[in-house]
Structures are given as structure tokens and as C-alpha cells.
Design a protein around this motif. Structure first.
Motif, PDB file in Angstrom:
ATOM      1  N   HIS A 197       0.687  -1.300  -0.060  1.00 51.55           N
ATOM      2  CA  HIS A 197       0.122   0.008   0.130  1.00 51.55           C
ATOM      3  C   HIS A 197       0.732   1.296  -0.144  1.00 51.55           C
ATOM      4  CE1 HIS A 197      -3.515   2.476   0.759  1.00 51.55           C
ATOM      5  NE2 HIS A 197      -2.728   3.228   1.788  1.00 51.55           N
ATOM      6  N   ASP A 198       2.006   1.151   0.570  1.00 54.85           N
ATOM      7  CA  ASP A 198       2.972   2.359   0.792  1.00 54.85           C
ATOM      8  C   ASP A 198       4.257   1.855   1.493  1.00 54.85           C
ATOM      9  OD1 ASP A 198       4.362   4.718   1.535  1.00 54.85           O
ATOM     10  OD2 ASP A 198       2.470   5.747   1.810  1.00 54.85           O
ATOM     11  N   TYR A 199       5.043   1.686   0.424  1.00 49.06           N
ATOM     12  CA  TYR A 199       6.590   1.146   0.969  1.00 49.06           C
ATOM     13  C   TYR A 199       7.133   2.115   1.854  1.00 49.06           C
ATOM     14  CZ  TYR A 199       8.762   4.646  -2.203  1.00 49.06           C
ATOM     15  OH  TYR A 199       9.098   5.963  -2.671  1.00 49.06           O
ATOM     16  N   ASN A 200       6.744   3.373   2.111  1.00 51.02           N
ATOM     17  CA  ASN A 200       7.204   4.069   3.120  1.00 51.02           C
ATOM     18  C   ASN A 200       7.307   3.707   4.660  1.00 51.02           C
ATOM     19  OD1 ASN A 200       8.509   6.550   1.419  1.00 51.02           O
ATOM     20  ND2 ASN A 200       6.348   6.960   0.880  1.00 51.02           N
ATOM     21  N   VAL A 201       6.326   2.845   4.587  1.00 51.29           N
ATOM     22  CA  VAL A 201       6.045   2.022   6.220  1.00 51.29           C
ATOM     23  C   VAL A 201       7.258   1.406   6.456  1.00 51.29           C
ATOM     24  CG1 VAL A 201       3.491   2.383   5.724  1.00 51.29           C
ATOM     25  CG2 VAL A 201       4.811   0.074   5.547  1.00 51.29           C
ATOM     26  N   LEU A 202       8.156   1.032   5.428  1.00 55.55           N
ATOM     27  CA  LEU A 202       9.424   0.150   5.942  1.00 55.55           C
ATOM     28  C   LEU A 202      10.029   0.756   7.201  1.00 55.55           C
ATOM     29  CD1 LEU A 202      10.363  -1.280   2.582  1.00 55.55           C
ATOM     30  CD2 LEU A 202       9.724  -2.702   4.637  1.00 55.55           C
ATOM     31  N   THR A 203      10.352   2.326   6.815  1.00 60.31           N
ATOM     32  CA  THR A 203      11.079   2.896   7.675  1.00 60.31           C
ATOM     33  C   THR A 203      10.405   2.981   9.041  1.00 60.31           C
ATOM     34  OG1 THR A 203      10.099   4.900   7.196  1.00 60.31           O
ATOM     35  CG2 THR A 203      12.147   4.347   5.967  1.00 60.31           C
ATOM     36  N   VAL A 204       9.007   3.024   9.331  1.00 58.37           N
ATOM     37  CA  VAL A 204       8.132   2.953  10.333  1.00 58.37           C
ATOM     38  C   VAL A 204       8.402   1.918  10.928  1.00 58.37           C
ATOM     39  CG1 VAL A 204       5.954   3.087  11.305  1.00 58.37           C
ATOM     40  CG2 VAL A 204       6.514   4.531   9.328  1.00 58.37           C
ATOM     41  N   LEU A 205       8.480   0.327  10.366  1.00 62.52           N
ATOM     42  CA  LEU A 205       8.811  -0.828  10.877  1.00 62.52           C
ATOM     43  C   LEU A 205      10.122  -1.058  11.709  1.00 62.52           C
ATOM     44  CD1 LEU A 205       7.701  -3.212   7.896  1.00 62.52           C
ATOM     45  CD2 LEU A 205       6.523  -2.578  10.043  1.00 62.52           C
ATOM     46  N   SER A 206      10.986  -0.288  10.987  1.00 60.32           N
ATOM     47  CA  SER A 206      12.373  -0.193  11.397  1.00 60.32           C
ATOM     48  C   SER A 206      12.326   0.468  12.931  1.00 60.32           C
ATOM     49  CB  SER A 206      13.324   0.399  10.552  1.00 60.32           C
ATOM     50  OG  SER A 206      13.230   1.811  10.597  1.00 60.32           O
TER      51      SER A 206
END
Length: 169
Positions: A19-28
């Protein structure tokens, strides 16, 4: 990251990232590991010791710009502080140095007279960010943790709000 999709604990992590690949930094910043396969958001959070409601409150806020008032009561302020602490570390250790390196590489060599001024402006800004984060780390976050543990404090969040608002204006 703004849209209107709200994610739930039953949604898959892959679907969230698609949906939004920017959430990868949120996961980290939640210290959630990659390699989650087909796990749901709830499964990944449970296995990682992350409060699912806190994760969803923050991720949905970042995606929509709105806070779900029903779920905010389920979230400990300490969980939000954990995320913010990790976000500070992310910006100071990774994001700002990365931006600085890109800034320096983008400067035109023919402007050697102004380039140091531009870099100094960025470095001064970074120092202000560092000071702001240090204040939150050393004053605000301990205050929030104490409140979460029902311990009295001499500090008031109104001081932070006034301090924060002054910085913005």
C-alpha cells in the motif's frame, strides 16, 4: 503517505507495505524485523513484543493524518515514546547525515563562495533538531514514562507545549 485506508491487526504486513512502501522505515522504528512472510500485522507485533494498537494508531495516523479517537485510549503513552525515541535515533543517525551527504554532492563546485554557507545553514538546522530531540529525550519522555507509571512529576506538559510552539513560530 496521506490516504484514507485504515489498517487492522488482521491485515497482512505485505499488504501494508504494498500500500505504501514508506512504512518500511516505520517498521524499523518499531524494531520490527523484516522476513515476516505472510504474517498479519497483529501476528508480527505480538511475536516482536510491540503493542499492536500502538503500532496501528501510529501507522494509520501516518497514512491518513487522522488519529482514531477510539483506539487512542488503548495505547500507552510509553509505547508512543518508544516509537518517538527510535524515530529520533533514525533521524540523527541516518536521515540527516544522508541528507547532508546528498546536499554536499549536489552543490556546484563553481559556487565555492556560497557552498560553505549552505552547509553551515544545514548543520545549524541539524544542531537545532538535535537540541530539540535532546530536550524531549531528557525531559519530556521521562515525564511521560512517569505519568504512565502513575508517578508524580514537577514538570508539566504545558511547558513543553509552550516551548514547542515557540520553536515553530
Amino acid at each position: 503517505m496521506r490516504n484514507n485506508r485504515l489498517f487492522t491487526a488482521k491485515d497482512s504486513v505485505v499488504e501494508l507495505i504494498e500500500h505504501d512502501y514508506n512504512v518500511l522505515t516505520v517498521l524499523s522504528r518499531f524494531s520490527l524485523p523484516l522476513g515476516f512472510g505472510q504474517k498479519s500485522i497483529g501476528e508480527l507485533c505480538d511475536e516482536s513484543g510491540i503493542h499492536t494498537d500502538a503500532f496501528l494508531l501510529i501507522i494509520n495516523f501516518l497514512l491518513t493524518g487522522e488519529i482514531d479517537s477510539a483506539s487512542i485510549m488503548k495505547v500507552s503513552p510509553a509505547d508512543v515514546v518508544y516509537f518517538l525515541h527510535n524515530s529520533h535515533d533514525y533521524y540523527l543517525s541516518y536521515k540527516l547525515p544522508h541528507i547532508r551527504a546528498n546536499l554536499i554532492s549536489a552543490l556546484d563546485d563553481s559556487h565555492g563562495d556560497i557552498n560553505p554557507i549552505i552547509v553551515k545553514f544545514f548543520d545549524d538546522y541539524t544542531e537545532l533538531v538535535r537540541q530539540h530531540f535532546n530536550y524531549e529525550e531528557n525531559v519530556v519522555f521521562p515525564y511521560v514514562r512517569k505519568l504512565s507509571e502513575h508517578v508524580d512529576s514537577d514538570y508539566s506538559i504545558d511547558v513543553f507545549r509552550r516551548h514547542h510552539d515557540d520553536e515553530i513560530e
